[in-house]
Motif scaffolding. Sequence first.
Motif, PDB file in Angstrom:
ATOM      1  N   ALA A  57     -21.542  -9.093 -23.367  1.00 53.52           N
ATOM      2  CA  ALA A  57     -21.151  -7.696 -23.143  1.00 53.52           C
ATOM      3  C   ALA A  57     -21.787  -7.132 -21.873  1.00 53.52           C
ATOM      4  N   THR A  58     -23.017  -7.512 -21.589  1.00 54.84           N
ATOM      5  CA  THR A  58     -23.680  -7.064 -20.368  1.00 54.84           C
ATOM      6  C   THR A  58     -22.947  -7.595 -19.141  1.00 54.84           C
ATOM      7  N   GLN A  59     -22.518  -8.854 -19.199  1.00 52.55           N
ATOM      8  CA  GLN A  59     -21.753  -9.428 -18.085  1.00 52.55           C
ATOM      9  C   GLN A  59     -20.419  -8.695 -17.909  1.00 52.55           C
ATOM     10  N   VAL A  60     -19.755  -8.407 -18.998  1.00 55.06           N
ATOM     11  CA  VAL A  60     -18.460  -7.723 -18.934  1.00 55.06           C
ATOM     12  C   VAL A  60     -18.627  -6.337 -18.319  1.00 55.06           C
ATOM     13  N   ARG A  61     -19.594  -5.571 -18.806  1.00 57.35           N
ATOM     14  CA  ARG A  61     -19.837  -4.224 -18.255  1.00 57.35           C
ATOM     15  C   ARG A  61     -20.163  -4.297 -16.764  1.00 57.35           C
ATOM     16  N   LYS A  85      -6.425  -9.959 -14.483  1.00 58.75           N
ATOM     17  CA  LYS A  85      -6.609 -11.279 -15.093  1.00 58.75           C
ATOM     18  C   LYS A  85      -8.045 -11.377 -15.584  1.00 58.75           C
ATOM     19  N   HIS A  86      -8.199 -11.690 -16.866  1.00 59.19           N
ATOM     20  CA  HIS A  86      -9.504 -11.865 -17.484  1.00 59.19           C
ATOM     21  C   HIS A  86      -9.738 -13.358 -17.687  1.00 59.19           C
ATOM     22  N   TYR A  87     -10.861 -13.869 -17.203  1.00 63.71           N
ATOM     23  CA  TYR A  87     -11.222 -15.275 -17.379  1.00 63.71           C
ATOM     24  C   TYR A  87     -12.454 -15.326 -18.269  1.00 63.71           C
ATOM     25  N   ILE A  88     -12.358 -16.066 -19.377  1.00 63.48           N
ATOM     26  CA  ILE A  88     -13.433 -16.100 -20.363  1.00 63.48           C
ATOM     27  C   ILE A  88     -13.779 -17.549 -20.667  1.00 63.48           C
ATOM     28  N   VAL A  89     -15.058 -17.886 -20.514  1.00 65.93           N
ATOM     29  CA  VAL A  89     -15.512 -19.246 -20.800  1.00 65.93           C
ATOM     30  C   VAL A  89     -15.374 -19.496 -22.298  1.00 65.93           C
ATOM     31  N   THR A  90     -14.701 -20.586 -22.645  1.00 64.89           N
ATOM     32  CA  THR A  90     -14.408 -20.852 -24.058  1.00 64.89           C
ATOM     33  C   THR A  90     -15.616 -21.375 -24.825  1.00 64.89           C
ATOM     34  N   HIS A  91     -16.380 -22.276 -24.237  1.00 65.22           N
ATOM     35  CA  HIS A  91     -17.544 -22.859 -24.915  1.00 65.22           C
ATOM     36  C   HIS A  91     -18.803 -22.494 -24.145  1.00 65.22           C
ATOM     37  N   THR A  92     -19.525 -21.499 -24.680  1.00 66.16           N
ATOM     38  CA  THR A  92     -20.687 -20.949 -23.995  1.00 66.16           C
ATOM     39  C   THR A  92     -22.003 -21.556 -24.470  1.00 66.16           C
ATOM     40  N   GLY A  93     -21.983 -22.231 -25.610  1.00 59.27           N
ATOM     41  CA  GLY A  93     -23.220 -22.707 -26.210  1.00 59.27           C
ATOM     42  C   GLY A  93     -23.848 -21.660 -27.122  1.00 59.27           C
ATOM     43  N   GLN A  94     -23.222 -20.482 -27.213  1.00 65.86           N
ATOM     44  CA  GLN A  94     -23.683 -19.419 -28.101  1.00 65.86           C
ATOM     45  C   GLN A  94     -22.789 -19.452 -29.352  1.00 65.86           C
ATOM     46  N   LYS A  95     -23.357 -19.906 -30.456  1.00 63.31           N
ATOM     47  CA  LYS A  95     -22.584 -20.172 -31.681  1.00 63.31           C
ATOM     48  C   LYS A  95     -21.752 -18.973 -32.127  1.00 63.31           C
ATOM     49  N   GLU A  96     -22.352 -17.793 -32.165  1.00 67.43           N
ATOM     50  CA  GLU A  96     -21.635 -16.609 -32.640  1.00 67.43           C
ATOM     51  C   GLU A  96     -20.453 -16.277 -31.721  1.00 67.43           C
ATOM     52  N   LEU A  97     -20.676 -16.343 -30.417  1.00 64.01           N
ATOM     53  CA  LEU A  97     -19.619 -16.050 -29.457  1.00 64.01           C
ATOM     54  C   LEU A  97     -18.519 -17.108 -29.508  1.00 64.01           C
ATOM     55  N   TRP A 107     -14.598  -8.014 -25.105  1.00 61.01           N
ATOM     56  CA  TRP A 107     -14.299  -7.572 -23.739  1.00 61.01           C
ATOM     57  C   TRP A 107     -13.139  -6.570 -23.744  1.00 61.01           C
ATOM     58  N   GLY A 108     -12.174  -6.734 -24.659  1.00 59.28           N
ATOM     59  CA  GLY A 108     -11.019  -5.841 -24.701  1.00 59.28           C
ATOM     60  C   GLY A 108     -11.414  -4.413 -25.033  1.00 59.28           C
ATOM     61  N   ASP A 109     -12.320  -4.250 -25.995  1.00 59.85           N
ATOM     62  CA  ASP A 109     -12.805  -2.909 -26.330  1.00 59.85           C
ATOM     63  C   ASP A 109     -13.535  -2.297 -25.137  1.00 59.85           C
ATOM     64  N   LEU A 110     -14.320  -3.123 -24.440  1.00 66.12           N
ATOM     65  CA  LEU A 110     -15.044  -2.637 -23.262  1.00 66.12           C
ATOM     66  C   LEU A 110     -14.078  -2.286 -22.135  1.00 66.12           C
ATOM     67  N   ASP A 126      -1.895  -7.389 -18.262  1.00 69.12           N
ATOM     68  CA  ASP A 126      -2.999  -8.314 -18.010  1.00 69.12           C
ATOM     69  C   ASP A 126      -2.669  -9.704 -18.497  1.00 69.12           C
ATOM     70  N   THR A 127      -3.482 -10.627 -18.049  1.00 65.85           N
ATOM     71  CA  THR A 127      -3.427 -12.015 -18.478  1.00 65.85           C
ATOM     72  C   THR A 127      -4.828 -12.393 -18.916  1.00 65.85           C
ATOM     73  N   VAL A 128      -4.951 -13.073 -20.050  1.00 69.04           N
ATOM     74  CA  VAL A 128      -6.246 -13.504 -20.563  1.00 69.04           C
ATOM     75  C   VAL A 128      -6.250 -15.027 -20.584  1.00 69.04           C
ATOM     76  N   VAL A 129      -7.240 -15.617 -19.927  1.00 66.57           N
ATOM     77  CA  VAL A 129      -7.295 -17.063 -19.787  1.00 66.57           C
ATOM     78  C   VAL A 129      -8.645 -17.586 -20.265  1.00 66.57           C
ATOM     79  N   GLY A 130      -8.623 -18.531 -21.178  1.00 69.08           N
ATOM     80  CA  GLY A 130      -9.832 -19.245 -21.562  1.00 69.08           C
ATOM     81  C   GLY A 130     -10.053 -20.378 -20.571  1.00 69.08           C
ATOM     82  N   VAL A 131     -11.275 -20.483 -20.063  1.00 66.59           N
ATOM     83  CA  VAL A 131     -11.585 -21.499 -19.051  1.00 66.59           C
ATOM     84  C   VAL A 131     -12.801 -22.319 -19.472  1.00 66.59           C
ATOM     85  N   ALA A 132     -12.915 -23.513 -18.920  1.00 67.82           N
ATOM     86  CA  ALA A 132     -14.054 -24.377 -19.223  1.00 67.82           C
ATOM     87  C   ALA A 132     -15.332 -23.850 -18.563  1.00 67.82           C
TER      88      ALA A 132
END
Length: 151
Positions: A57-61, A85-97, A107-110, A126-132
């Motif tokens: 959330a801090t990164q998004v803001r 265009k929103h690019y979101i890392v799919t596997h962050t290593g953060q289990k909850e995320l 990110w959408g609410d923000l 908009d376009t939402v893309v999951g990225v590696a």
Amino acid sequence: MSSNKPHAWNPPGVPQPPATYDQVCVTPLLPAAKLITLAGQTGRNLESLTSISSDFATQVRGAYKRVLDCLKATGATPRDIVHVKHYIVTHTGQKELDGKDIVDRGWGDLWCEFMDKEGEGHRPPDTVVGVASLAKGGYLYEVEVMAVVNE
């Protein structure tokens, strides 16, 4: 800008990018309109290419703050945005995320909060893309914006 050619530059208050691109480009469309394209904006700090919070959330803001800074530097506002265009890392290593679909990570609410405050409630396509991955390790979110301003 008196030329009818695209003009790219780095506005103050926005992190200095690598030499491969500038953060903002303004392109005249007609005698009284211009297209503004922004490089992908992240939540990284101004001082360092690598200094970024691990909190999504801090990164998004932070990315939305950079969008606002870039648009202001061109005389535009979020109300002038025509596509995102929103690019979101799919596997962050953060289990909850990582347990959430990319569209459900908050990110959408923000974005809606940002657009309600800064863009008069405007909801551009908009376009939402999951990225590696993104450009640097630790980056979890990036946003690209295009706007049109009639002068």
